[in-house]
Design an enzyme around this catalytic site. Sequence first.
Site, PDB file in Angstrom:
ATOM      1  N   ASP A 188       2.245  -2.776 -13.099  1.00 10.85           N
ATOM      2  CA  ASP A 188       1.975  -1.721 -13.079  1.00 10.85           C
ATOM      3  C   ASP A 188       3.409  -0.874 -13.681  1.00 10.85           C
ATOM      4  O   ASP A 188       2.500   0.141 -14.683  1.00 10.85           O
ATOM      5  CB  ASP A 188       2.002  -1.215 -11.900  1.00 10.85           C
ATOM      6  CG  ASP A 188       0.625  -1.272 -10.839  1.00 10.85           C
ATOM      7  OD1 ASP A 188      -0.458  -2.075 -12.097  1.00 10.85           O
ATOM      8  OD2 ASP A 188       0.422  -1.022  -9.590  1.00 10.85           O
ATOM      9  N   TYR A 228      -4.998   2.523  -6.798  1.00 10.89           N
ATOM     10  CA  TYR A 228      -4.014   2.864  -5.762  1.00 10.89           C
ATOM     11  C   TYR A 228      -3.192   3.692  -6.038  1.00 10.89           C
ATOM     12  O   TYR A 228      -3.008   4.305  -7.410  1.00 10.89           O
ATOM     13  CB  TYR A 228      -3.154   1.774  -5.577  1.00 10.89           C
ATOM     14  CG  TYR A 228      -3.444   0.214  -4.395  1.00 10.89           C
ATOM     15  CD1 TYR A 228      -2.890   0.820  -3.761  1.00 10.89           C
ATOM     16  CD2 TYR A 228      -4.512  -0.731  -4.955  1.00 10.89           C
ATOM     17  CE1 TYR A 228      -3.748  -0.029  -1.957  1.00 10.89           C
ATOM     18  CE2 TYR A 228      -4.580  -1.820  -3.940  1.00 10.89           C
ATOM     19  CZ  TYR A 228      -4.649  -1.593  -2.659  1.00 10.89           C
ATOM     20  OH  TYR A 228      -4.495  -2.248  -1.705  1.00 10.89           O
TER      21      TYR A 228
END
Length: 656
Positions: A301, A384
């Site tokens: 990420d 998320y």
Amino acid sequence: MAFHPLDPLAAAEFSAASAILAREHGVGDGWRFASIELVEPPKGAVRAFEADGTVPDRRARLVVLNRAENSTWVALVSLTDDSLLDWATVPGVQANFTVDEWDEADTALRAHPDVIAVLAGRGITDLDNVFIDTWTYGDAVIPDRFRGRRLGWADIWVRREKGANPYAGPVSGLHFVIDVNTMELLEIEDSFEVERPEVMGEYVPHLIPPRIRELSHRPPLAPLDIVQSEGPSFTVDGNLVRWQNWSLRVGFNYREGMTLHNVSYTDGGRVRPIANRLSFAEMVVPYRDPSVDHFRRTAFDIGEWGLGFMTTSLELGCDCLGEIRYLDAVLHNSRGEPYTIPNAFCIHEEDNAVLWKHVDHDGGAEVRRMRRLVVSFHVTVANYEYLVYWRFYQDGNMECEVRATGIMVVTHLDAGQPHPNGTLVDTRTYAPFHQHFIVARMDLDIDGPENTVFRSETRIEPISETNPLGLALTQQNTPIETEGFDDFEWNTQRAWKVVNEKSLNGLGTPVSYKLVPGGAIPSFFDAAAPALQRAQVIGHTVWVTPNDETERWPCGEFVNQSSVDHGLPEWIQAGRSVRDTDLVLWYVFGIHHITRPEEWPVMPADTVSFWLKPVGFFDRNPSLDVAPSPSGHCAPGTTGDAHDGHDHDGHAEHQH
């Protein structure tokens, strides 16, 4: 708002940096600005600026992508002189993905006739409710026929209605492979089909079915008001934050998101450095399900996308509560144009129960309530959310907490078909097991830059003549002399102290701060697993290296489509000394996510944290001077006065 050389790039500086490349090399149409980042001046230059005002050259580093050639270029520019200092290609790598590419891939795919046709074949004709989520690739799972391209692969999701949760409607067994340079659809993977079950995947109140809403009998809450009638106790001057004895600077960039700089504590009038720079350097999220829907799903990420690009605006009363001060952040799109993220960082104080207390039999009670300063930012990475909080305490402690929330990825199953690599969370719907590994990069300067990391462990002493009852414990402190890695050991409660052996406290012992590990998890990977090979950092709890300002990314700078880890495992091969030197402590922590039905359809925040605690940094409890609370109930002589929240005159007790 005085200028400081660690201030993040401003909007005009992003424009100036991109303009230099447009002027010198025609970087414009057909190119993408993958990243534009401030080149932070070295410690010596920062010290010189703070001592005599000498302003270092203001520089930016740019990574740009030539889409036609699929080539990645790195540039160094001087914003001070409006000049190009360096320009070079980096062969065989792929720059980070950009938000623009993600958006453009969605647009291209949903307009493609073959995509429309295959969705229609599955009974999906309303494309307004289709959500296409493009992910990156790792080298090990790239088909040979597509090598040499900049690739993405896409999940397909369908909302039940406008505004509904798309992640509740996976289109199992269907994926698209796309060249994100040309936006060419390369392949439709139509592996299998599952009849969509009836699931309750909604979390927005008006979309939750009445039959579910009617099951709730939660009584309402009374208002909870946090009031600081005289304002907060901290100050914010530009990016400089001061509170109690703490001082720190807030920074920001596309990759790490929020960074903290020049963290110090004023002790008896003496400004004592603790950390030069604190940040998250990588976040690795491998899904532990080898099925066709999930075998490619290992996300970096930070390296592949960037927490800065994913940073979201914060709202008073929702994300932050109380007397808040916000800082905005500035970033750029893939055309090199700046944009602002309002309220990117939240700064506030929190009451945190009791700081210290003692009830003396003769002298009564002494109580001090704990106040802490919180500096936070939130990011949304597809399904998320990660909520990051750095907390500073009156007793010299520092805490880093991460909360993971959002929506789990799910897949539908055929009836009577359990799945070994996930948990059933709804009717014929499972959420795969996965992990979240976060790598904190901590350039600590405990009373200065010359530090040593000591492994600190508790030892059980055997029964002997001097220890006849087997009660003795001793603490073993072993210096780490050479760069490398170390692992958490539960049986010895292993921790790591960063020690300045040349700075002694009033008791004559070296000062230190201890990393108290939390959320330390093993990788659970076979050593030969490709996901581990390109993220070897997650195989160990702690890494220690000399501070090298070019060594910032533990899995290497270019992790998109990578095959091996060009970061920490390569750096430590030099075998450099880390004794009494300027060093970096890398800490790997996270969440071993064995999914639960209680986390569906939206996940309550899962919290992990670690602490940096002073050990001999102070001569005694540094919070002895914290003032008593204004309430008379905390004063001596009230120990026998049990009460129910009202004072002796019957007046309600309120906190301000």
